[in-house]
Enzyme design. Sequence first.
Site, mmCIF file in Angstrom:
data_model
loop_
_atom_site.group_PDB
_atom_site.id
_atom_site.type_symbol
_atom_site.label_atom_id
_atom_site.label_comp_id
_atom_site.label_asym_id
_atom_site.label_seq_id
_atom_site.Cartn_x
_atom_site.Cartn_y
_atom_site.Cartn_z
ATOM 1 N N HIS A 105 6.984 -25.219 8.782
ATOM 2 C CA HIS A 105 5.921 -25.853 9.580
ATOM 3 C C HIS A 105 4.518 -25.555 9.070
ATOM 4 O O HIS A 105 3.661 -26.437 9.093
ATOM 5 C CB HIS A 105 6.003 -25.390 11.044
ATOM 6 C CG HIS A 105 7.202 -25.897 11.764
ATOM 7 N ND1 HIS A 105 7.317 -25.858 13.133
ATOM 8 C CD2 HIS A 105 8.370 -26.447 11.311
ATOM 9 C CE1 HIS A 105 8.483 -26.373 13.508
ATOM 10 N NE2 HIS A 105 9.156 -26.734 12.409
ATOM 11 N N HIS B 253 2.983 -31.775 10.565
ATOM 12 C CA HIS B 253 2.607 -30.455 10.030
ATOM 13 C C HIS B 253 1.452 -30.588 9.045
ATOM 14 O O HIS B 253 0.557 -29.733 9.016
ATOM 15 C CB HIS B 253 3.808 -29.783 9.381
ATOM 16 C CG HIS B 253 4.927 -29.538 10.343
ATOM 17 N ND1 HIS B 253 4.727 -28.963 11.581
ATOM 18 C CD2 HIS B 253 6.260 -29.820 10.275
ATOM 19 C CE1 HIS B 253 5.872 -28.900 12.230
ATOM 20 N NE2 HIS B 253 6.823 -29.412 11.460
ATOM 21 N N THR C 29 2.285 -1.884 8.976
ATOM 22 C CA THR C 29 2.616 -2.832 10.051
ATOM 23 C C THR C 29 2.728 -4.285 9.577
ATOM 24 O O THR C 29 3.256 -5.120 10.306
ATOM 25 C CB THR C 29 1.505 -2.819 11.124
ATOM 26 O OG1 THR C 29 0.266 -3.176 10.475
ATOM 27 C CG2 THR C 29 1.364 -1.437 11.766
ATOM 28 N N CYS D 85 2.658 -3.502 4.175
ATOM 29 C CA CYS D 85 1.908 -2.275 4.480
ATOM 30 C C CYS D 85 2.678 -1.566 5.599
ATOM 31 O O CYS D 85 3.887 -1.745 5.718
ATOM 32 C CB CYS D 85 0.452 -2.580 4.830
ATOM 33 S SG CYS D 85 0.183 -3.633 6.263
ATOM 34 N N ASP E 42 0.858 -1.185 0.000
ATOM 35 C CA ASP E 42 0.000 0.000 0.000
ATOM 36 C C ASP E 42 0.899 1.242 0.000
ATOM 37 O O ASP E 42 2.114 1.145 -0.227
ATOM 38 C CB ASP E 42 -1.013 -0.051 1.159
ATOM 39 C CG ASP E 42 -0.373 0.147 2.527
ATOM 40 O OD1 ASP E 42 0.873 0.321 2.607
ATOM 41 O OD2 ASP E 42 -1.114 0.137 3.528
HETATM 42 C C1 RB5 Z 1 -1.960 2.732 6.262
HETATM 43 O O1 RB5 Z 1 -1.777 3.992 6.801
HETATM 44 C C2 RB5 Z 1 -1.821 1.674 7.327
HETATM 45 O O2 RB5 Z 1 -2.972 1.591 8.078
HETATM 46 C C3 RB5 Z 1 -1.518 0.364 6.654
HETATM 47 O O3 RB5 Z 1 -0.361 0.480 5.900
HETATM 48 C C4 RB5 Z 1 -1.276 -0.839 7.557
HETATM 49 O O4 RB5 Z 1 -0.341 -0.568 8.529
HETATM 50 C C5 RB5 Z 1 -2.443 -1.525 8.082
HETATM 51 O O5 RB5 Z 1 -2.369 -2.561 8.740
#
Ligand code: RB5
Length: 147
Positions: free
Chosen positions: A98, A134, A67, A65, A8
Amino acid sequence: MKIAIGNDHAAPELKLACAKYLEEQGFEVMDMGVAAGEKCDYPDAARRVCKMVLSGMADLGILICGTGIGMSMAANKFKGIRAACCSDTFSARLTREHNNANVLCFGARVVGEGTALDLCDVFVKTPYSGEERHEKRIAKITAIENE
Ligand code: RB5
């Protein structure tokens, strides 16, 4: 081996760095993400990459993204996708060995470029062990999907 990669707006630069690294390692990389300056809701990128994996057009997927969490939540809604959000290489290796994970997720606001490249490297180069214990557990994940 073909890798579909998506991102993203939090991760266009890191996506490019990972794609370049993987290509240098001999992998075919299909970029399903967005470029710098473009907005993208992470479920849309997750959908594109997961469809590539489920159709067999890609062997594995990578989603980045902010996180890695939103991508992994979205990716794991697809039947047949086993997405792992990792920020350490031990987890990236074990989730292949696994869990037979087929999508790696991580966060551009969590890991630096060096760790990101290591995560990609370990994930795409580690085979699934295929061991019976597994297999049995993954079959139970599939059973949950089908409940
Ligand atoms: C975008 O700002 C952020 O929410 C996205 O990149 C991500 O971290 C969501 O899990």
